[in-house]
Design a protein around this motif. Structure first.
Motif, PDB file in Angstrom:
ATOM      1  N   VAL A   1      89.492  -1.423 169.744  1.00 45.96           N
ATOM      2  CA  VAL A   1      89.271  -2.447 170.826  1.00 45.96           C
ATOM      3  C   VAL A   1      89.775  -3.968 170.375  1.00 45.96           C
ATOM      4  N   TYR A   2      89.328  -4.132 169.159  1.00 49.09           N
ATOM      5  CA  TYR A   2      89.847  -5.500 168.757  1.00 49.09           C
ATOM      6  C   TYR A   2      89.441  -5.920 167.077  1.00 49.09           C
ATOM      7  N   GLN A   3      90.219  -6.244 166.395  1.00 53.95           N
ATOM      8  CA  GLN A   3      89.912  -6.700 165.080  1.00 53.95           C
ATOM      9  C   GLN A   3      90.478  -7.997 164.665  1.00 53.95           C
ATOM     10  N   ASP A   4      89.796  -8.479 163.707  1.00 51.07           N
ATOM     11  CA  ASP A   4      90.374  -9.973 163.016  1.00 51.07           C
ATOM     12  C   ASP A   4      89.750  -9.971 161.747  1.00 51.07           C
ATOM     13  N   ASP A   5      89.810 -10.848 161.013  1.00 54.27           N
ATOM     14  CA  ASP A   5      89.380 -10.798 159.397  1.00 54.27           C
ATOM     15  C   ASP A   5      88.019 -10.377 159.149  1.00 54.27           C
ATOM     16  N   CYS A   6      87.205 -10.822 160.093  1.00 53.38           N
ATOM     17  CA  CYS A   6      85.691 -10.737 160.306  1.00 53.38           C
ATOM     18  C   CYS A   6      85.129  -9.550 160.891  1.00 53.38           C
ATOM     19  N   THR A   7      85.641  -9.042 161.951  1.00 55.99           N
ATOM     20  CA  THR A   7      84.967  -8.102 162.610  1.00 55.99           C
ATOM     21  C   THR A   7      86.108  -6.954 163.134  1.00 55.99           C
ATOM     22  N   TYR A   8      85.516  -5.669 163.369  1.00 53.97           N
ATOM     23  CA  TYR A   8      86.000  -4.622 163.711  1.00 53.97           C
ATOM     24  C   TYR A   8      85.028  -4.048 165.127  1.00 53.97           C
TER      25      TYR A   8
ATOM     26  N   HIS B   1      81.431   0.714 176.642  1.00 53.50           N
ATOM     27  CA  HIS B   1      80.350   0.988 175.363  1.00 53.50           C
ATOM     28  C   HIS B   1      81.054   0.648 174.168  1.00 53.50           C
ATOM     29  N   ILE B   2      81.024  -0.691 173.743  1.00 53.99           N
ATOM     30  CA  ILE B   2      81.855  -0.871 172.678  1.00 53.99           C
ATOM     31  C   ILE B   2      80.915  -1.393 171.438  1.00 53.99           C
ATOM     32  N   LEU B   3      81.036  -0.955 170.043  1.00 58.91           N
ATOM     33  CA  LEU B   3      80.200  -1.203 168.828  1.00 58.91           C
ATOM     34  C   LEU B   3      81.178  -2.301 168.298  1.00 58.91           C
ATOM     35  N   VAL B   4      80.460  -3.496 167.974  1.00 57.22           N
ATOM     36  CA  VAL B   4      81.083  -4.540 167.248  1.00 57.22           C
ATOM     37  C   VAL B   4      80.315  -4.772 165.948  1.00 57.22           C
ATOM     38  N   ILE B   5      81.253  -4.568 164.723  1.00 64.31           N
ATOM     39  CA  ILE B   5      80.617  -4.556 163.386  1.00 64.31           C
ATOM     40  C   ILE B   5      81.477  -5.546 162.224  1.00 64.31           C
ATOM     41  N   PRO B   6      80.491  -5.972 161.441  1.00 64.70           N
ATOM     42  CA  PRO B   6      81.264  -6.877 160.702  1.00 64.70           C
ATOM     43  C   PRO B   6      81.740  -6.348 159.448  1.00 64.70           C
ATOM     44  N   LYS B   7      83.149  -6.655 159.096  1.00 68.87           N
ATOM     45  CA  LYS B   7      83.933  -6.017 157.849  1.00 68.87           C
ATOM     46  C   LYS B   7      83.539  -6.327 156.544  1.00 68.87           C
ATOM     47  N   ASN B   8      81.986  -6.021 156.593  1.00 68.27           N
ATOM     48  CA  ASN B   8      81.155  -6.263 155.304  1.00 68.27           C
ATOM     49  C   ASN B   8      80.000  -5.574 155.497  1.00 68.27           C
ATOM     50  N   HIS B   9      79.648  -4.852 154.572  1.00 71.75           N
ATOM     51  CA  HIS B   9      78.293  -4.057 154.735  1.00 71.75           C
ATOM     52  C   HIS B   9      77.044  -4.851 154.746  1.00 71.75           C
ATOM     53  N   ILE B  10      76.324  -4.857 155.831  1.00 72.01           N
ATOM     54  CA  ILE B  10      75.109  -5.370 155.980  1.00 72.01           C
ATOM     55  C   ILE B  10      74.427  -4.145 156.691  1.00 72.01           C
TER      56      ILE B  10
ATOM     57  N   VAL C   1      77.844 -12.688 160.752  1.00 73.45           N
ATOM     58  CA  VAL C   1      77.359 -12.453 161.916  1.00 73.45           C
ATOM     59  C   VAL C   1      77.779 -13.501 163.029  1.00 73.45           C
ATOM     60  N   ALA C   2      78.055 -14.512 162.779  1.00 81.63           N
ATOM     61  CA  ALA C   2      78.557 -15.477 163.509  1.00 81.63           C
ATOM     62  C   ALA C   2      80.105 -14.997 164.224  1.00 81.63           C
ATOM     63  N   GLY C   3      80.789 -14.496 163.139  1.00 81.60           N
ATOM     64  CA  GLY C   3      82.146 -14.002 163.564  1.00 81.60           C
ATOM     65  C   GLY C   3      82.293 -12.777 164.619  1.00 81.60           C
TER      66      GLY C   3
ATOM     67  N   HIS D   1      74.582   0.306 158.949  1.00 77.98           N
ATOM     68  CA  HIS D   1      75.619  -0.819 158.952  1.00 77.98           C
ATOM     69  C   HIS D   1      75.404  -1.640 160.374  1.00 77.98           C
ATOM     70  N   LEU D   2      75.047  -2.888 160.152  1.00 76.83           N
ATOM     71  CA  LEU D   2      74.891  -3.673 161.308  1.00 76.83           C
ATOM     72  C   LEU D   2      75.934  -3.631 162.480  1.00 76.83           C
ATOM     73  N   HIS D   3      75.290  -3.523 163.706  1.00 79.97           N
ATOM     74  CA  HIS D   3      76.397  -3.289 164.659  1.00 79.97           C
ATOM     75  C   HIS D   3      75.581  -3.662 165.996  1.00 79.97           C
ATOM     76  N   PHE D   4      76.552  -4.381 166.819  1.00 76.14           N
ATOM     77  CA  PHE D   4      76.178  -4.681 168.033  1.00 76.14           C
ATOM     78  C   PHE D   4      76.792  -4.115 169.131  1.00 76.14           C
ATOM     79  N   HIS D   5      75.999  -3.492 170.136  1.00 78.32           N
ATOM     80  CA  HIS D   5      76.429  -2.768 171.038  1.00 78.32           C
ATOM     81  C   HIS D   5      76.771  -3.594 172.482  1.00 78.32           C
ATOM     82  N   ILE D   6      77.964  -3.657 172.901  1.00 75.61           N
ATOM     83  CA  ILE D   6      78.309  -4.120 174.271  1.00 75.61           C
ATOM     84  C   ILE D   6      78.102  -3.083 175.026  1.00 75.61           C
ATOM     85  N   LEU D   7      77.290  -3.346 176.350  1.00 77.55           N
ATOM     86  CA  LEU D   7      77.281  -2.461 177.347  1.00 77.55           C
ATOM     87  C   LEU D   7      77.531  -3.221 178.628  1.00 77.55           C
ATOM     88  N   ALA D   8      78.450  -2.458 179.422  1.00 77.30           N
ATOM     89  CA  ALA D   8      78.823  -3.204 180.643  1.00 77.30           C
ATOM     90  C   ALA D   8      79.357  -2.128 181.657  1.00 77.30           C
ATOM     91  N   GLY D   9      79.500  -2.587 182.895  1.00 82.04           N
ATOM     92  CA  GLY D   9      80.237  -1.713 183.981  1.00 82.04           C
ATOM     93  C   GLY D   9      79.315  -1.087 184.959  1.00 82.04           C
TER      94      GLY D   9
END
Ligand code: 5GP
Ligand code: ZN
Length: 120
Positions: free
Chosen positions: A26-33, A45-54, A68-70, A104-112
């Protein structure tokens, strides 16, 4: 992203970041996938994860909080690009009682859909 990242060979989401396991990006940058959940619980339903294992929220510290801020900056960008003006819910399960299945730390985005007020 200033801090260098660390990915684990035996972690499913680290392997997704490395492209070893396919995902719908869906999206990525230096910090996030960010990618679509394989078993969606809402129309979006999207999973947002840091590109670093936490491992989880329980392992966030001053040293790794930039990752996490990223993720949250990315969540706002994704909400805009996915057209989630009517609202969305962000959930992170941490540990066994919360039902965390991927450590692996992840944030669920739920919508719709209109979500009920159970639990939160
Ligand atoms: P948890 O239960 O740990 O909060 O969330 C893990 C999420 O990862 C679940 O919603 C599950 O559907 C999703 N998931 C597990 N394996 C894969 C996979 O290989 N690809 C994708 N896209 N999602 C996955
Ligand atoms: Zn990982």
């Amino acid at each position: 992203m200033s801090a260098s990242n660390c990915l684990k060979d035996d972690c499913l989401f680290c392997r997704i970041i490395k492209g070893e396991i396919p995902s719908t990006l869906v999206y990525q940058d230096d910090c996030t996938y960010a990618f679509r959940d394989i078993n969606p619980q809402a129309p979006t339903h999207i999973l947002v994860i840091p590109k670093n294992h936490i491992d989880s929220c329980a392992d966030i510290s001053e040293e790794n909080s930039e990752w996490v801020a990223g993720c949250f900056v990315s969540i706002a960008k994704i909400a805009a690009s996915e057209g989630l003006e009517k609202g969305f819910r962000v959930i992170s399960n941490s540990g066994e009682d919360a039902g965390q299945t991927v450590k692996h730390l992840h944030f669920h985005i739920l919508a719709g859909t209109k979500m009920d007020e159970g639990l939160i």
